[in-house]
Design a protein around this motif. Structure first.
Motif, PDB file in Angstrom:
ATOM      1  N   ILE A  35       0.957  -1.285  -0.014  1.00 52.27           N
ATOM      2  CA  ILE A  35      -0.136  -0.018  -0.133  1.00 52.27           C
ATOM      3  C   ILE A  35       0.873   1.167   0.040  1.00 52.27           C
ATOM      4  N   VAL A  36       0.297   2.106  -0.740  1.00 53.99           N
ATOM      5  CA  VAL A  36       1.151   3.650  -0.984  1.00 53.99           C
ATOM      6  C   VAL A  36       0.410   4.614  -0.809  1.00 53.99           C
ATOM      7  N   LEU A  37       0.055   5.547  -0.127  1.00 53.64           N
ATOM      8  CA  LEU A  37      -0.877   6.550   0.151  1.00 53.64           C
ATOM      9  C   LEU A  37      -0.302   7.858  -0.853  1.00 53.64           C
ATOM     10  N   ILE A  38      -0.941   8.329  -1.467  1.00 50.85           N
ATOM     11  CA  ILE A  38      -0.748   9.710  -2.275  1.00 50.85           C
ATOM     12  C   ILE A  38      -1.826  10.883  -1.879  1.00 50.85           C
ATOM     13  N   GLY A  39      -1.189  11.538  -1.182  1.00 49.23           N
ATOM     14  CA  GLY A  39      -2.285  13.059  -1.202  1.00 49.23           C
ATOM     15  C   GLY A  39      -2.164  14.038  -2.236  1.00 49.23           C
ATOM     16  N   ILE A  40      -3.438  14.330  -2.668  1.00 49.81           N
ATOM     17  CA  ILE A  40      -3.501  15.145  -3.990  1.00 49.81           C
ATOM     18  C   ILE A  40      -3.424  16.597  -3.037  1.00 49.81           C
ATOM     19  N   LEU A  91      -4.200  15.022   4.921  1.00 47.04           N
ATOM     20  CA  LEU A  91      -5.047  13.766   5.138  1.00 47.04           C
ATOM     21  C   LEU A  91      -4.394  12.416   4.997  1.00 47.04           C
ATOM     22  N   ALA A  92      -3.667  12.355   3.922  1.00 43.58           N
ATOM     23  CA  ALA A  92      -3.066  10.876   3.923  1.00 43.58           C
ATOM     24  C   ALA A  92      -1.789  10.926   4.965  1.00 43.58           C
ATOM     25  N   GLU A  93      -1.222  11.815   5.481  1.00 42.85           N
ATOM     26  CA  GLU A  93      -0.417  11.711   6.410  1.00 42.85           C
ATOM     27  C   GLU A  93      -1.207  11.303   7.880  1.00 42.85           C
ATOM     28  N   PRO A  97       4.201   4.041   3.158  1.00 41.51           N
ATOM     29  CA  PRO A  97       4.759   5.318   2.284  1.00 41.51           C
ATOM     30  C   PRO A  97       3.562   6.328   2.122  1.00 41.51           C
ATOM     31  N   VAL A  98       4.235   7.466   2.192  1.00 40.29           N
ATOM     32  CA  VAL A  98       2.904   8.648   1.686  1.00 40.29           C
ATOM     33  C   VAL A  98       3.945   9.616   0.621  1.00 40.29           C
ATOM     34  N   GLY A  99       3.044   9.613  -0.346  1.00 42.07           N
ATOM     35  CA  GLY A  99       3.804  10.732  -1.185  1.00 42.07           C
ATOM     36  C   GLY A  99       2.682  11.695  -1.438  1.00 42.07           C
ATOM     37  N   SER A 100       3.011  12.631  -2.638  1.00 37.85           N
ATOM     38  CA  SER A 100       1.964  13.720  -2.817  1.00 37.85           C
ATOM     39  C   SER A 100       2.113  14.038  -4.414  1.00 37.85           C
ATOM     40  N   VAL A 101       1.062  14.352  -4.964  1.00 35.62           N
ATOM     41  CA  VAL A 101       0.988  14.732  -6.377  1.00 35.62           C
ATOM     42  C   VAL A 101       0.507  16.013  -6.409  1.00 35.62           C
ATOM     43  N   ASP A 102       1.083  17.144  -7.200  1.00 38.80           N
ATOM     44  CA  ASP A 102       0.793  18.693  -6.979  1.00 38.80           C
ATOM     45  C   ASP A 102       0.014  18.790  -8.342  1.00 38.80           C
ATOM     46  N   ILE A 103      -1.362  19.031  -8.111  1.00 34.84           N
ATOM     47  CA  ILE A 103      -2.128  19.520  -9.371  1.00 34.84           C
ATOM     48  C   ILE A 103      -2.794  20.946  -9.047  1.00 34.84           C
ATOM     49  N   SER A 104      -2.321  21.810  -9.929  1.00 32.36           N
ATOM     50  CA  SER A 104      -2.795  22.997  -9.651  1.00 32.36           C
ATOM     51  C   SER A 104      -4.311  23.140 -10.762  1.00 32.36           C
ATOM     52  N   LEU A 105      -5.299  23.153  -9.830  1.00 37.88           N
ATOM     53  CA  LEU A 105      -6.745  23.204 -10.607  1.00 37.88           C
ATOM     54  C   LEU A 105      -7.307  24.515 -10.657  1.00 37.88           C
ATOM     55  N   TYR A 106      -7.657  24.805 -11.618  1.00 38.92           N
ATOM     56  CA  TYR A 106      -8.458  26.195 -11.886  1.00 38.92           C
ATOM     57  C   TYR A 106     -10.091  25.704 -11.638  1.00 38.92           C
ATOM     58  N   ARG A 107     -10.360  25.654 -10.573  1.00 37.72           N
ATOM     59  CA  ARG A 107     -11.691  24.735 -10.160  1.00 37.72           C
ATOM     60  C   ARG A 107     -12.987  25.391 -10.770  1.00 37.72           C
ATOM     61  N   ASP A 108     -13.753  24.742 -11.255  1.00 37.06           N
ATOM     62  CA  ASP A 108     -14.999  25.319 -11.820  1.00 37.06           C
ATOM     63  C   ASP A 108     -15.932  25.562 -10.918  1.00 37.06           C
ATOM     64  N   ASP A 109     -15.741  25.322  -9.601  1.00 34.70           N
ATOM     65  CA  ASP A 109     -16.943  25.867  -8.453  1.00 34.70           C
ATOM     66  C   ASP A 109     -16.215  26.893  -7.835  1.00 34.70           C
ATOM     67  N   LEU A 110     -15.041  27.629  -8.390  1.00 31.81           N
ATOM     68  CA  LEU A 110     -14.538  28.852  -7.949  1.00 31.81           C
ATOM     69  C   LEU A 110     -14.443  29.988  -9.115  1.00 31.81           C
ATOM     70  N   GLN A 111     -13.646  29.842  -9.703  1.00 33.04           N
ATOM     71  CA  GLN A 111     -13.443  30.661 -11.083  1.00 33.04           C
ATOM     72  C   GLN A 111     -12.986  30.043 -12.054  1.00 33.04           C
ATOM     73  N   THR A 112     -13.566  29.844 -13.276  1.00 32.61           N
ATOM     74  CA  THR A 112     -13.234  29.075 -14.515  1.00 32.61           C
ATOM     75  C   THR A 112     -12.149  29.810 -15.202  1.00 32.61           C
ATOM     76  N   ILE A 113     -10.840  29.353 -15.169  1.00 30.24           N
ATOM     77  CA  ILE A 113      -9.677  30.006 -16.017  1.00 30.24           C
ATOM     78  C   ILE A 113      -9.571  28.841 -17.142  1.00 30.24           C
ATOM     79  N   ASP A 114      -9.397  27.666 -16.544  1.00 33.09           N
ATOM     80  CA  ASP A 114      -9.247  26.648 -17.557  1.00 33.09           C
ATOM     81  C   ASP A 114     -10.069  25.379 -17.122  1.00 33.09           C
ATOM     82  N   ASP A 115     -10.627  24.744 -17.968  1.00 34.83           N
ATOM     83  CA  ASP A 115     -11.337  23.385 -17.634  1.00 34.83           C
ATOM     84  C   ASP A 115     -10.753  22.203 -17.256  1.00 34.83           C
TER      85      ASP A 115
END
Length: 179
Positions: free
Chosen positions: A34-39, A46-48, A63-81
């Protein structure tokens, strides 16, 4: 924005994470591979926390890792989909592992899909599962969480805010009405 309600306080968040840790162990028949990866941003702490709960139960730290996704969320301000993946370095080996992606809120599914792509780009895992603190519905992609802290049916005019002590100084999940 106007606050409608506090959905979870610090104790309720803790109980949810303990339950998720138990469910991860049970569904995977232990913690082998098992590997936990926090977004990032809030999925990582939360993964930690889930890792600490699994260690209390099983006596071993996964083990715990992370993935860095910059999201222009459509529930805040749409910049990119589409979510943008900033880094392919997850901090852990995923090849032939059971990866549990951890995020705070599951909404459209776009963030989870981008995280899945990043994990697969880093190596071929045996399987990928998804754990979320809040599932608010409104999926745009065929993605569902394997482990859910709380299902919260929402309208699109509402916003779920997860606050964690590591980032925000307190633990709470709140729902706001966009006015």
């Amino acid at each position: 924005m106007k606050i409608k309600s506090v959905l979870l306080d610090d104790k309720a968040i803790q109980r949810s994470l303990i339950r998720i840790a138990h469910e991860i162990i049970e569904k995977n028949k232990g913690i082998d591979d098992i590997v936990l990866i926090g977004i990032k941003r809030r999925g990582y702490p939360l993964a930690e926390r889930i890792q600490k709960q699994i260690a209390k139960i099983e006596g071993v730290e996964v083990p715990v890792g992370s993935v860095d996704i910059s999201l222009y969320r459509d529930d805040l301000q749409t910049i990119d989909d589409m979510p943008r993946i900033n880094s392919r370095n997850l901090g852990v080996e995923v090849k032939s592992k059971k990866v549990v992606l951890v995020d705070d809120v599951l909404y459209t599914g776009r963030t989870a899909r981008a995280a899945i792509d990043a994990v697969i780009d880093a190596g071929r895992p045996t399987m990928i599962q998804l754990a979320v603190l809040i599932d608010r519905g409104h999926r745009e992609l065929p993605i569902r969480a394997d482990f859910v802290g709380k299902n919260v049916p929402t309208s699109k005019s509402e916003l779920i805010s997860v606050e964690l002590s590591e980032i925000d100084g307190q633990d709470a999940v709140k729902i706001f009405e966009l006015v």
